[in-house]
Design a protein around this motif. Structure first.
Motif, short mmCIF file in Angstrom:
data_model
loop_
_atom_site.label_atom_id
_atom_site.label_comp_id
_atom_site.label_asym_id
_atom_site.label_seq_id
_atom_site.Cartn_x
_atom_site.Cartn_y
_atom_site.Cartn_z
N GLY A 155 0.80 -1.22 0.00
CA GLY A 155 0.00 0.00 0.00
C GLY A 155 0.83 1.27 0.00
N LEU A 156 2.15 1.16 -0.20
CA LEU A 156 3.02 2.32 -0.27
C LEU A 156 3.42 2.56 -1.72
N LEU A 157 3.04 3.71 -2.24
CA LEU A 157 3.28 4.01 -3.64
C LEU A 157 4.54 4.85 -3.78
N LEU A 158 5.65 4.18 -4.06
CA LEU A 158 6.89 4.90 -4.31
C LEU A 158 6.74 5.71 -5.60
N GLN A 159 7.12 6.95 -5.53
CA GLN A 159 6.94 7.85 -6.67
C GLN A 159 8.30 8.09 -7.32
N GLN A 160 8.46 7.54 -8.52
CA GLN A 160 9.75 7.61 -9.19
C GLN A 160 9.94 8.96 -9.85
N ALA A 161 11.14 9.51 -9.71
CA ALA A 161 11.51 10.74 -10.38
C ALA A 161 12.86 10.52 -11.05
N TRP A 162 13.23 11.44 -11.90
CA TRP A 162 14.53 11.34 -12.57
C TRP A 162 15.11 12.74 -12.75
#
Length: 526
Positions: free
Chosen positions: A308-315
């Motif tokens: 239930g933890l939504l890691l939010q990918q960035a670059w």
């Protein structure tokens, strides 16, 4: 219309006028915005008396600390340029950076005093300041006459002028790249670069004025400093500040302080997930956990999503201060593996890495170029490197290879300089690594090219594995062959206890190539 003052020091002082939560909780000790502001003003006054002027460079060598942040704000107060140093660098590397930037003042924690003393005769810095105000890095012995205790600059009640007004083009910091291809280069980040990154973040990430942010990544790294930490401080939130990363303590902090925002590299999230008690921990307050700074294994995203933890990918890179793309939380599972869309005030395009021709269609790999107010002004005192990376229209060639899907979402493939050429075929290590970490016995994977008399280069996989697991190169090739073309498969495998990483948590492939190539076992059939 007059240009707007975007000084972080002025923003901190405005915040201090209003009651609110602690600005920083440093190793459990609460510090208000008023306290940080008062210390920064006194520090600025003392630095001014020591001759630091607008545009001069002030370097900091030490771990994450309140003093690190106070030095940054004091530098901004005077319009000086902040130069955070990687605390894992060797003496020769520190000497190079201090001379390259022409540091006027160097602020040093006790644990690094001997290193700086060893290069003192070779640097031109006028002032060496020893941190003696932090109980978490106490001084020992007599430092020597060349050192000025920081307490003498911060303790006197001097008259302090108002902070220098700062605009978009004013230089804020020099952040030196890791130097994996040679001597580190000083990335010139302006106050506009730092400010516009915060605007981008607040436009698309679920951030709020009273956020609690956990700062564990090294602050000398642009992700640790400017992904979330600086914006939280000047906008009214609380920064939980630790001198370094410990997975068990990280989990405790996330729960105890009800942390809302958190930036970390993939290796930190991996270590956190293996910490006893992680599965049962109450992390319901964690709205915006951002992962970036190194290739993100899709399985890591899926594992966190299952909880239930939504890691939010960035670059992004140091040169983009740091974010150029971001994948919204609601698309984390739908677009797993994507680095997302361009930030609102940032442009991105793909070009052929050799011809420079722009790539318009989907699913075609090319070098990413970035343009926007968050993109650095160039490299300090290095016009050749600046011309090579920045064109006259403001586009920055990142050296990263990516493709764009039909919906416009970007997927990072690898660094152009890490590409392996085997028998004329291009192989991107990150593509192979993403497959290898799907193996149930593999914890981490790194791929490098090694010389081969027949193919020119061939693929070597370096793995960390689950306790008791023993993988042969044939087993690895059989597993990876289900997902990759034959020419991309490893012809050598080595299992190690841990992969070499730099202080930013990124895989150190230069060190990896040096340490493992001669020890690899080679496949009997390729």
């Amino acid at each position: 219309m007059a240009a707007v003052d975007i000084s972080p020091a002025a923003a901190l002082y405005r915040r201090a006028l209003y009651p609110g939560p602690a600005a920083v909780i440093y190793e459990g000790h609460e510090i208000s915005a008023a306290e940080i502001g008062r210390t920064a003003r006194e520090f600025a006054a003392g630095l001014s008396e020591h001759g630091l002027r607008r545009g001069d460079r002030i370097a900091y060598l030490g771990f994450n600390s309140a003093t690190f942040l106070e030095t940054l704000f004091a530098a901004a107060h005077l319009g000086a340029v902040f130069v955070p140093l990687n605390f894992r660098l060797a003496a020769d590397e520190i000497r190079h950076i201090l001379n390259d930037c022409g540091a006027h003042t160097v602020v040093v924690e006790e644990g690094h005093r001997e290193l700086v003393t060893s290069v003192r005769a070779d640097i031109s810095a006028r002032s060496l300041l020893l941190v003696d105000t932090d109980p978490h890095c106490p001084t020992t012995g007599e430092p020597g006459p060349e050192w000025t205790p920081l307490s003498t600059l911060r303790g006197a009640h001097r008259p302090v002028r108002e902070p220098v007004v700062l605009h978009d083009s004013d230089l804020a910091a020099l952040m030196y790249t890791s130097g994996t291809t040679g001597r580190p280069k000083g990335v010139m980040l302006t106050h506009g670069n730092l400010w516009w990154n915060a605007v981008n973040v607040d436009a698309v990430v679920d951030t709020r004025a009273d956020d609690v942010n956990l700062a564990l990544a090294p602050l000398f790294h642009i992700g640790g400093l400017n992904a979330l930490t600086l914006r939280t401080l000047v906008r009214g939130g609380t920064v939980i500040l630790r001198r370094g990363f410990d997975p068990a303590r990280c989990l405790e902090d996330l729960v105890r302080y009800r942390v809302n925002t958190f930036f970390a590299v993939p290796a930190m999230y991996t270590a956190l997930a293996r910490t006893p008690g992680f599965a049962e921990a109450d992390l319901s307050a964690l709205r915006s956990p951002i992962v970036a700074g190194a290739p993100v294994p899709p399985q890591l995203i899926r594992d966190y999503g299952a909880m239930g933890l939504l890691l939010q990918q960035a670059w992004g890179l140091t040169e983009t201060a740091p974010f150029a793309t971001y994948l919204p939380a609601r698309l984390t599972l739908e677009k797993t593996g994507s680095a997302g869309l361009p930030m609102p005030y940032t442009e991105i395009r793909l070009i052929h890495p050799v011809t420079g021709v722009e790539i318009d269609g989907p699913d075609t790999q090319g070098e990413i170029c970035v343009r926007g107010p968050n993109v650095a002004a160039g490299y300090w005192d290095n016009p050749d490197a600046t011309r090579a990376a920045f064109d006259d229209r403001g586009w920055f060639r990142t050296g990263d290879i990516a493709y764009r899907d039909k919906d416009g979402f970007y997927y990072i493939v690898d660094r152009l300089k890490d590409m392996i050429i085997s028998g004329g075929e291009n192989i991107y290590p990150a593509e192979v690594e993403r497959v290898l970490v799907e193996h149930p016995d593999v914890l981490e994977a790194a791929v490098v090219g090694v010389p081969d008399p027949k193919w020119g280069e061939t693929v070597l996989a370096v793995l960390t594995c689950a306790p008791g697991a023993e993988l042969t190169v044939e087993e690895v090739r059989e597993f990876a062959g289900r997902h990759l073309a034959r020419y991309k498969l490893p012809t050598g495998v080595q299992v190690v206890e841990q992969l070499p990483r730099n202080a930013s948590g990124k895989l150190d492939k230069r060190e990896l190539r040096r340490s493992v190539t001669a020890q690899a076992t080679v496949a009997t059939t390729v």
